[in-house]
Write an enzyme that holds these catalytic residues in place. Sequence first.
Site, PDB file in Angstrom:
ATOM      1  N   ASP A   1       0.819  -1.214   0.000  1.00 25.79           N
ATOM      2  CA  ASP A   1       0.000   0.000   0.000  1.00 25.79           C
ATOM      3  C   ASP A   1       0.853   1.265   0.000  1.00 25.79           C
ATOM      4  OD1 ASP A   1       0.995  -0.293   2.538  1.00 25.79           O
ATOM      5  OD2 ASP A   1      -0.868   0.185   3.576  1.00 25.79           O
TER       6      ASP A   1
ATOM      7  N   GLU B   1      10.031  -2.565  13.351  1.00 31.97           N
ATOM      8  CA  GLU B   1      11.252  -2.058  12.709  1.00 31.97           C
ATOM      9  C   GLU B   1      12.395  -1.945  13.719  1.00 31.97           C
ATOM     10  OE1 GLU B   1       7.663   0.166  10.876  1.00 31.97           O
ATOM     11  OE2 GLU B   1       8.356  -0.472  12.847  1.00 31.97           O
TER      12      GLU B   1
END
Length: 462
Positions: A318, A401
């Site tokens: 996306d 992350e």
Amino acid sequence: MLLPQAKDIKLNGNVSNSKMGLGKSIKMYLTIFVATTCVYMVLYQYHMSRQPLATNEVIKHTDKSSSSASSFIASYLWSPMSSINATAMGQGEGQGQAQMQLHVSNATELSSSPSASIVESAMSFLSTVSLPLSLSSPSSSDAKTNITTTTTTTAAAAAVTTTTTATTTTPTTTTTEKLLRTTRTTSHAHNSMGSAGGVAHKTRSTFIAVSEPPPLYIITPTYRRPEQLAELTRLGYTLKHVLNLLWLVIEDANRTNPLVAHTLDRIGVPYEYLVAPMPEQYKLTKRAKPRGVSNRNRGLDYLRANATEGVLYFADDDNTYDINIFEQMRYTKKVSMWPVGLVTKTGVSSPIIRNGKLEGYYDGWIGGRKYPVDMAGFAVSVKFLHERPHAKMPFKPGYEEDGFLRSLSPLDNAEIELLADECREILTWHTQTKKNPAALALNVTRYGNTNLAFIEKLLVRP
């Protein structure tokens, strides 16, 4: 005193002399014009024959070594080369080879021009790009490499994907490590779609990893939703402009989806379609779910088992990507970073650079993270990943992350490479697609014998 006859003779002589002088002047001017034109033509031909792109001013880029310049230029000259795969896919072997010969012949004509040095560098890579492989053994015994494909499961009833072994010849080049691995499987996803899907392609595109330019491994988590096929299509046609790339599409599901396989086949980017469902313990929680973690960890396991060099990148379907970031990241030695736009209230998530050095991170939510960066804002060398065998992404929402980058320690800030003009450009955006409700059921009685019955099978239901 002259007689009238003598006067006439004198006048005629003067007129004749003036005409001769005028003729000589015209002839002289014409001679000068022709000579000047010839000189200009010679100078023009000489100017056109000069190499149009000087090596010191061709393209300003951040290659990590001078030896990578030719591959960088070649990646732009031959950026549509993935179309060879798409063209050859679904055609006979002879047609695929004919397409390849056409590109080679065109390139050979270009090599006779003064810019042959650039074309030759592109041609050196052209000989190693990904092409459909022949299942029959070649007659030549030189430089034979056995390539074993992997078995891929599909969701179709009675869909069987076979594992085959193909043998191919590779040109002998001292500067390139020819084959890491390749994939070639028969696509049964189209057959499982019935008449609605049609059989657009018979075989999947292949991937041959070469060392020049370094291969890219794009890990894309995905899951079933109304926007899934649209977003995969958008990302896929972006990746189609990138050379030497394998797309790892990993779905949060227990089995593959034939609609996804059909979409990936149609796009034509070399891919692996895998599944990695989220563990049940996280599905049942009422708190935020660690979406995409099992998918990305599955991609890391795949690279540890199948790749030895190159660069990995987590590219969500996306997001929006400028293809320049792919050319820059592929030369990452350990870890590289860059800004990502449209992230949180700050509008961007980025490393903070002062005097060319990484000073910190700018993000709308720091949250006690050591590396407060977006998933689309960093890439990792495959070799560096192999040196960290326990590196993985944690099942901790908001800290995926940070946890992954921490697991790559020891990693000093000075070792992090700063891309996108030292983080002064935005080449990736966290755009996100507007969520759409599930489609209403089709009135089969009224529309059962129309084209809507075909489209019906492509829609996502509750």
